[in-house]
Design a protein around this motif. Sequence first.
Motif, short mmCIF file in Angstrom:
data_model
loop_
_atom_site.label_atom_id
_atom_site.label_comp_id
_atom_site.label_asym_id
_atom_site.label_seq_id
_atom_site.Cartn_x
_atom_site.Cartn_y
_atom_site.Cartn_z
N VAL A 1 17.05 -0.65 3.08
CA VAL A 1 17.04 0.75 2.65
C VAL A 1 15.60 1.25 2.65
N ASP A 2 15.36 2.32 3.39
CA ASP A 2 14.08 3.01 3.25
C ASP A 2 14.25 3.96 2.06
N GLY A 3 13.80 3.45 0.91
CA GLY A 3 13.90 4.25 -0.31
C GLY A 3 12.54 4.75 -0.76
N ALA A 4 11.58 4.79 0.20
CA ALA A 4 10.22 5.19 -0.16
C ALA A 4 10.23 6.54 -0.88
N TYR A 5 11.02 7.45 -0.37
CA TYR A 5 11.06 8.78 -0.96
C TYR A 5 11.95 8.80 -2.21
N ALA B 1 17.36 6.38 1.73
CA ALA B 1 17.65 6.92 0.39
C ALA B 1 16.63 8.03 0.16
N GLY B 2 16.94 9.17 0.73
CA GLY B 2 16.01 10.29 0.75
C GLY B 2 15.36 10.39 2.12
N THR B 3 15.96 11.21 3.00
CA THR B 3 15.31 11.40 4.31
C THR B 3 14.14 12.34 4.13
N VAL B 4 13.12 12.12 4.96
CA VAL B 4 11.85 12.80 4.68
C VAL B 4 11.93 14.32 4.79
N THR B 5 12.77 14.84 5.69
CA THR B 5 12.78 16.30 5.85
C THR B 5 13.62 16.99 4.79
N LEU C 1 10.29 1.11 -1.71
CA LEU C 1 10.18 2.24 -2.65
C LEU C 1 8.71 2.50 -2.92
N ASP C 2 8.45 3.68 -3.44
CA ASP C 2 7.04 4.12 -3.55
C ASP C 2 6.68 4.57 -4.97
N PRO C 3 6.04 3.71 -5.75
CA PRO C 3 5.51 4.19 -7.04
C PRO C 3 4.52 5.35 -6.86
N HIS C 4 3.87 5.46 -5.69
CA HIS C 4 2.97 6.62 -5.55
C HIS C 4 3.73 7.90 -5.20
N LYS C 5 5.05 7.84 -5.29
CA LYS C 5 5.83 9.09 -5.24
C LYS C 5 6.40 9.33 -6.66
N PHE C 6 7.62 8.82 -6.96
CA PHE C 6 8.24 9.25 -8.23
C PHE C 6 7.70 8.57 -9.49
N SER D 1 0.82 -1.21 0.00
CA SER D 1 0.00 0.00 0.00
C SER D 1 0.85 1.26 0.00
N GLY D 2 2.12 1.15 0.37
CA GLY D 2 2.98 2.33 0.42
C GLY D 2 4.29 1.98 1.09
N GLY D 3 5.07 3.03 1.37
CA GLY D 3 6.39 2.83 1.97
C GLY D 3 6.31 2.30 3.39
N SER D 4 5.29 2.70 4.15
CA SER D 4 5.21 2.24 5.55
C SER D 4 5.10 0.73 5.60
N VAL D 5 4.22 0.17 4.78
CA VAL D 5 4.05 -1.29 4.79
C VAL D 5 5.25 -1.97 4.13
N VAL E 1 15.62 9.28 10.17
CA VAL E 1 14.84 8.20 9.54
C VAL E 1 13.34 8.46 9.70
N HIS E 2 12.56 8.02 8.72
CA HIS E 2 11.11 8.26 8.76
C HIS E 2 10.44 7.49 9.91
N SER E 3 9.44 8.14 10.52
CA SER E 3 8.79 7.57 11.71
C SER E 3 8.08 6.24 11.43
N CYS E 4 7.80 5.92 10.16
CA CYS E 4 7.12 4.64 9.91
C CYS E 4 8.04 3.47 10.29
N ASN E 5 9.34 3.72 10.34
CA ASN E 5 10.25 2.66 10.78
C ASN E 5 10.12 2.43 12.29
C1 LIG Z 1 11.54 8.33 3.71
C2 LIG Z 1 10.13 7.87 3.81
N1 LIG Z 1 9.86 6.64 4.27
C3 LIG Z 1 8.60 6.18 4.39
C4 LIG Z 1 7.53 6.97 4.07
C5 LIG Z 1 6.14 6.45 4.26
O1 LIG Z 1 5.61 6.12 3.04
P1 LIG Z 1 4.03 5.95 2.81
O2 LIG Z 1 3.43 7.28 3.13
O3 LIG Z 1 3.94 5.57 1.38
O4 LIG Z 1 3.57 4.88 3.72
C6 LIG Z 1 7.75 8.25 3.58
C7 LIG Z 1 6.61 9.14 3.23
O5 LIG Z 1 6.77 10.24 2.81
C8 LIG Z 1 9.08 8.73 3.44
O6 LIG Z 1 9.35 9.94 2.98
#
Ligand SMILES: Cc1ncc(COP(=O)(O)O)c(C=O)c1O
Length: 471
Positions: A267-271, A240-244, A296-301, A143-147, A185-189
């Motif tokens: 690697v959290d490469g969601a971004y 691979a791309g920190t959220v801030t 990684l996130d197709p719903h991003k790039f 469903s996204g990077g978190s999962v 690191v993104h909080s979803c981790n």
């Molecule tokens: C670095 C990073 N990891 C994870 C996520 C979470 O991804 P998602 O919102 O697709 O669950 C994001 C969302 O912006 C992100 O930037």
Amino acid sequence: MDDLLFSAEEHAEAAALTSRFIAQYQDTVASLPVHATIDRAAVRAVLASPLPDAPESLAALFDDLAAFVVPNATHTSHPRFLSYVMPSPNGISPYAESVAATLNQNCGLAKVAPSAAAVEQTVVRWLAEIVGMDASCGGIITSGGSVANLVGLTVARDHALGDTARTDGLQGGGAALTLYASDEVHSCNDKAVMQLGLGTKHLRKIPTDDALQIRMDMLRERVAKDRRDGFRPFCVIASAGTVTTGAFDPLNEIADFCAAEGLWMHVDGAYGALSAMSERFRSQLSGLGRADSISLDPHKFLFTSFEAGCVLVKNAATLEESFRVAPSYLAKDADPDLVNFSDRGPQLSRGFKALKIWWSLRYFGKTAYAATVDRVADLAQYMGQVAQDSPAFELLSPVTFNCVCFRMSGMDDDANRRVLRQLVDSGLAFLGPANVKGRIGMRACFMNLRTTRRDVDAIMSGLQRLASHGA
Ligand SMILES: Cc1ncc(COP(=O)(O)O)c(C=O)c1O
């Protein structure tokens, strides 16, 4: 209207209303206020609406879209929506979503969704190719990077626990498992670590340097200390791309370190991982293919509509060891070509998200995507330059990717928060807050297909106006 199916006339009416809505929304979104002024009375009326007994007309449903849903929506496709990491969807996604819903494939089992399994396997292979992971890897659309991160870290944990991972889980005893990531690191981790029963105190947050990259010296020291203290280090999460700020951790150095220490590299490469489509970012992502798992996130790039994430695991067998179950009622026959995706993730019933990724890559092609990554990164560079050239602004971090963190100079943290709030409330633009090493400001993330330099100019002059009014 008691059989829940559509007549030919209803199909025609629904198709006409839907296609008109999609085209009109996309044509006019730039003229809508980016941020909804929520109509509380309307929201409360909807919240209180009774369960419908009698049928309503299609026209009534579409009237409510116009009267309630659209005016009370935040228009993430607006060219000046630059908050979070939230792109506008590409042109083909809404159509792919309708087709996927029409086919209604259940993508957990290959035998009930054979062509969908082939499509998902294909897009997973293409995504692996983009990030440089071997085609033999295992992967699944999420469903996204978190999962995706949750799945990758589940496999890492189970790999560390070994043979008793399934039966005993964490209750099998042994020293506490520890894992490592930068403090950016993104909080979803953290959420994944909580769900996996590892405990957030065992996710060691390693400080970053001035470029917001993980401090390798401190990572080495912390792992060594944890070993001395009797913990079981098992995984490093590289960003691979920190959220801030969009920083990329040094992937090759982390890969070398993980190989030497026997640690799983996730690697959290969601971004940022899919920015490897662009030549400009490929070299800093060259270590991606050495990871044990990548999100990684197709719903991003890839600019698909929500939701579409993906996790890749280098050794497909380890992915299936964490998720495969074989109850009699599922009767999952092994297929020489096709994957049962319920063996690769937490879901059994799954929608056909792979279709919109497949169509997006085929319809637009990788070259157009590479150009789009460069175009949005250029916009970030432009905003960064405007901020640098004007005494009204101060950059909070170097602009290295497609986002810009900055603040109004000469104003304290509260005044910066106020200006950001006023900007969003004014409906001119939607930027997000930024906290870079304790310095407060705002953040623009360029992931919108409609944004131009004129939008950047409008935002920067709007901010200066708001700052001077409040002074
Ligand atoms: C670095 C990073 N990891 C994870 C996520 C979470 O991804 P998602 O919102 O697709 O669950 C994001 C969302 O912006 C992100 O930037």
